[in-house]
Design a protein around this motif. Structure first.
Motif, PDB file in Angstrom:
ATOM      1  N   THR A 240      -3.316  -4.019 -11.327  1.00  0.00           N
ATOM      2  CA  THR A 240      -2.902  -3.992 -12.729  1.00  0.00           C
ATOM      3  C   THR A 240      -1.387  -3.908 -12.878  1.00  0.00           C
ATOM      4  N   SER A 241      -0.684  -3.575 -11.797  1.00  0.00           N
ATOM      5  CA  SER A 241       0.786  -3.488 -11.831  1.00  0.00           C
ATOM      6  C   SER A 241       1.454  -4.818 -11.515  1.00  0.00           C
ATOM      7  N   VAL A 242       0.732  -5.715 -10.872  1.00  0.00           N
ATOM      8  CA  VAL A 242       1.279  -7.014 -10.484  1.00  0.00           C
ATOM      9  C   VAL A 242       0.868  -8.017 -11.549  1.00  0.00           C
TER      10      VAL A 242
ATOM     11  N   PRO B 190       4.946  -2.488  -5.876  1.00  0.00           N
ATOM     12  CA  PRO B 190       5.029  -3.922  -6.184  1.00  0.00           C
ATOM     13  C   PRO B 190       6.468  -4.435  -6.260  1.00  0.00           C
ATOM     14  N   ASN B 191       7.384  -3.630  -6.785  1.00  0.00           N
ATOM     15  CA  ASN B 191       8.791  -4.066  -6.850  1.00  0.00           C
ATOM     16  C   ASN B 191       9.366  -4.278  -5.457  1.00  0.00           C
ATOM     17  N   LYS B 192       9.093  -3.348  -4.557  1.00  0.00           N
ATOM     18  CA  LYS B 192       9.578  -3.497  -3.177  1.00  0.00           C
ATOM     19  C   LYS B 192       8.925  -4.692  -2.500  1.00  0.00           C
ATOM     20  N   ALA B 193       7.657  -4.942  -2.824  1.00  0.00           N
ATOM     21  CA  ALA B 193       6.971  -6.097  -2.248  1.00  0.00           C
ATOM     22  C   ALA B 193       7.611  -7.399  -2.723  1.00  0.00           C
ATOM     23  N   GLN B 194       7.929  -7.486  -4.010  1.00  0.00           N
ATOM     24  CA  GLN B 194       8.550  -8.718  -4.526  1.00  0.00           C
ATOM     25  C   GLN B 194       9.931  -8.928  -3.911  1.00  0.00           C
ATOM     26  N   ILE B 195      10.697  -7.868  -3.740  1.00  0.00           N
ATOM     27  CA  ILE B 195      12.005  -7.987  -3.091  1.00  0.00           C
ATOM     28  C   ILE B 195      11.831  -8.471  -1.658  1.00  0.00           C
TER      29      ILE B 195
ATOM     30  N   ASP C  78       0.857  -1.180   0.000  1.00  0.00           N
ATOM     31  CA  ASP C  78       0.000   0.000   0.000  1.00  0.00           C
ATOM     32  C   ASP C  78       0.893   1.230   0.000  1.00  0.00           C
ATOM     33  N   SER C  79       0.478   2.280  -0.676  1.00  0.00           N
ATOM     34  CA  SER C  79       1.311   3.483  -0.763  1.00  0.00           C
ATOM     35  C   SER C  79       1.222   4.362   0.472  1.00  0.00           C
ATOM     36  N   ASP C  80       0.278   4.102   1.350  1.00  0.00           N
ATOM     37  CA  ASP C  80       0.012   4.970   2.501  1.00  0.00           C
ATOM     38  C   ASP C  80       0.712   4.457   3.763  1.00  0.00           C
ATOM     39  N   ARG C  81       1.806   5.091   4.132  1.00  0.00           N
ATOM     40  CA  ARG C  81       2.566   4.700   5.325  1.00  0.00           C
ATOM     41  C   ARG C  81       1.737   4.858   6.598  1.00  0.00           C
TER      42      ARG C  81
END
Length: 126
Positions: free
Chosen positions: A64-66, A41-46, A12-15
Motif C-alpha cells: 500500500t506504500s508503493v 520503499p523510498n530507499k528501494a526506489q533510490i 523488507d524491514s527485517d535486516r
C-alpha cells in the motif's frame, strides 16, 4: 564465458531476514545471485535508480506504500522491475491483488522454500 548474477533487491524491514536469505541464496552458487536490501520503499526506489536490478522481493506490508512499479535503468532505457511478494500466512495469491506494484508472483515469507524462491526468480527474469 561467465554470466552475470541475477541482481535482486529485497524490500523488507527485517535486516536479519536479509542476512538469512542472503546466506541461503549464496550457499549453492555465489555467482548466481546478488542480493541487496532496502528497508523502506523510498530507499528501494533510490537503489533502483542507482543500480540495475532484475527482480525485487517485496514484503507484502509495503504494497500500500508503493504507488507504481519500480523502474531501473536497462540497456534500452528505463525498464520495469518484476516483483515477487513475500506474503503473510493465508495470502498465497496476493500478487493478483497488487498489479500496480509490478507483482508477478507471491511466496509465503514464513517457511520460505529456497527451491521455490529460486524458481520464481528465474521465471521473473525470463
Amino acid at each position: 564465458m561467465d554470466r552475470m548474477p541475477i541482481r535482486i533487491l529485497l524490500l523488507d524491514s527485517d535486516r536479519k531476514f536479509h542476512s538469512l536469505l542472503s546466506k541461503h541464496m549464496s550457499s549453492e552458487d555465489k555467482k548466481e545471485y546478488k542480493l541487496d536490501w532496502a528497508s523502506t520503499p523510498n530507499k528501494a526506489q533510490i537503489a533502483m535508480w542507482l543500480g540495475r536490478y532484475d527482480v525485487s522481493l517485496m514484503s507484502d506490508c509495503y504494497v500500500t506504500s508503493v504507488t507504481a512499479p519500480f523502474e531501473t535503468e536497462g540497456e534500452g532505457g528505463k525498464e520495469y522491475v518484476p516483483v515477487i511478494l513475500l506474503t503473510s500466512p493465508g495470502q498465497a495469491d496476493a500478487f493478483l491483488l497488487y498489479p500496480h506494484v509490478g507483482a508477478i508472483d507471491s511466496l509465503p515469507k514464513k517457511d520460505l522454500d529456497m527451491v521455490m524462491l529460486r524458481r520464481a526468480v528465474r521465471n521473473a527474469v525470463e
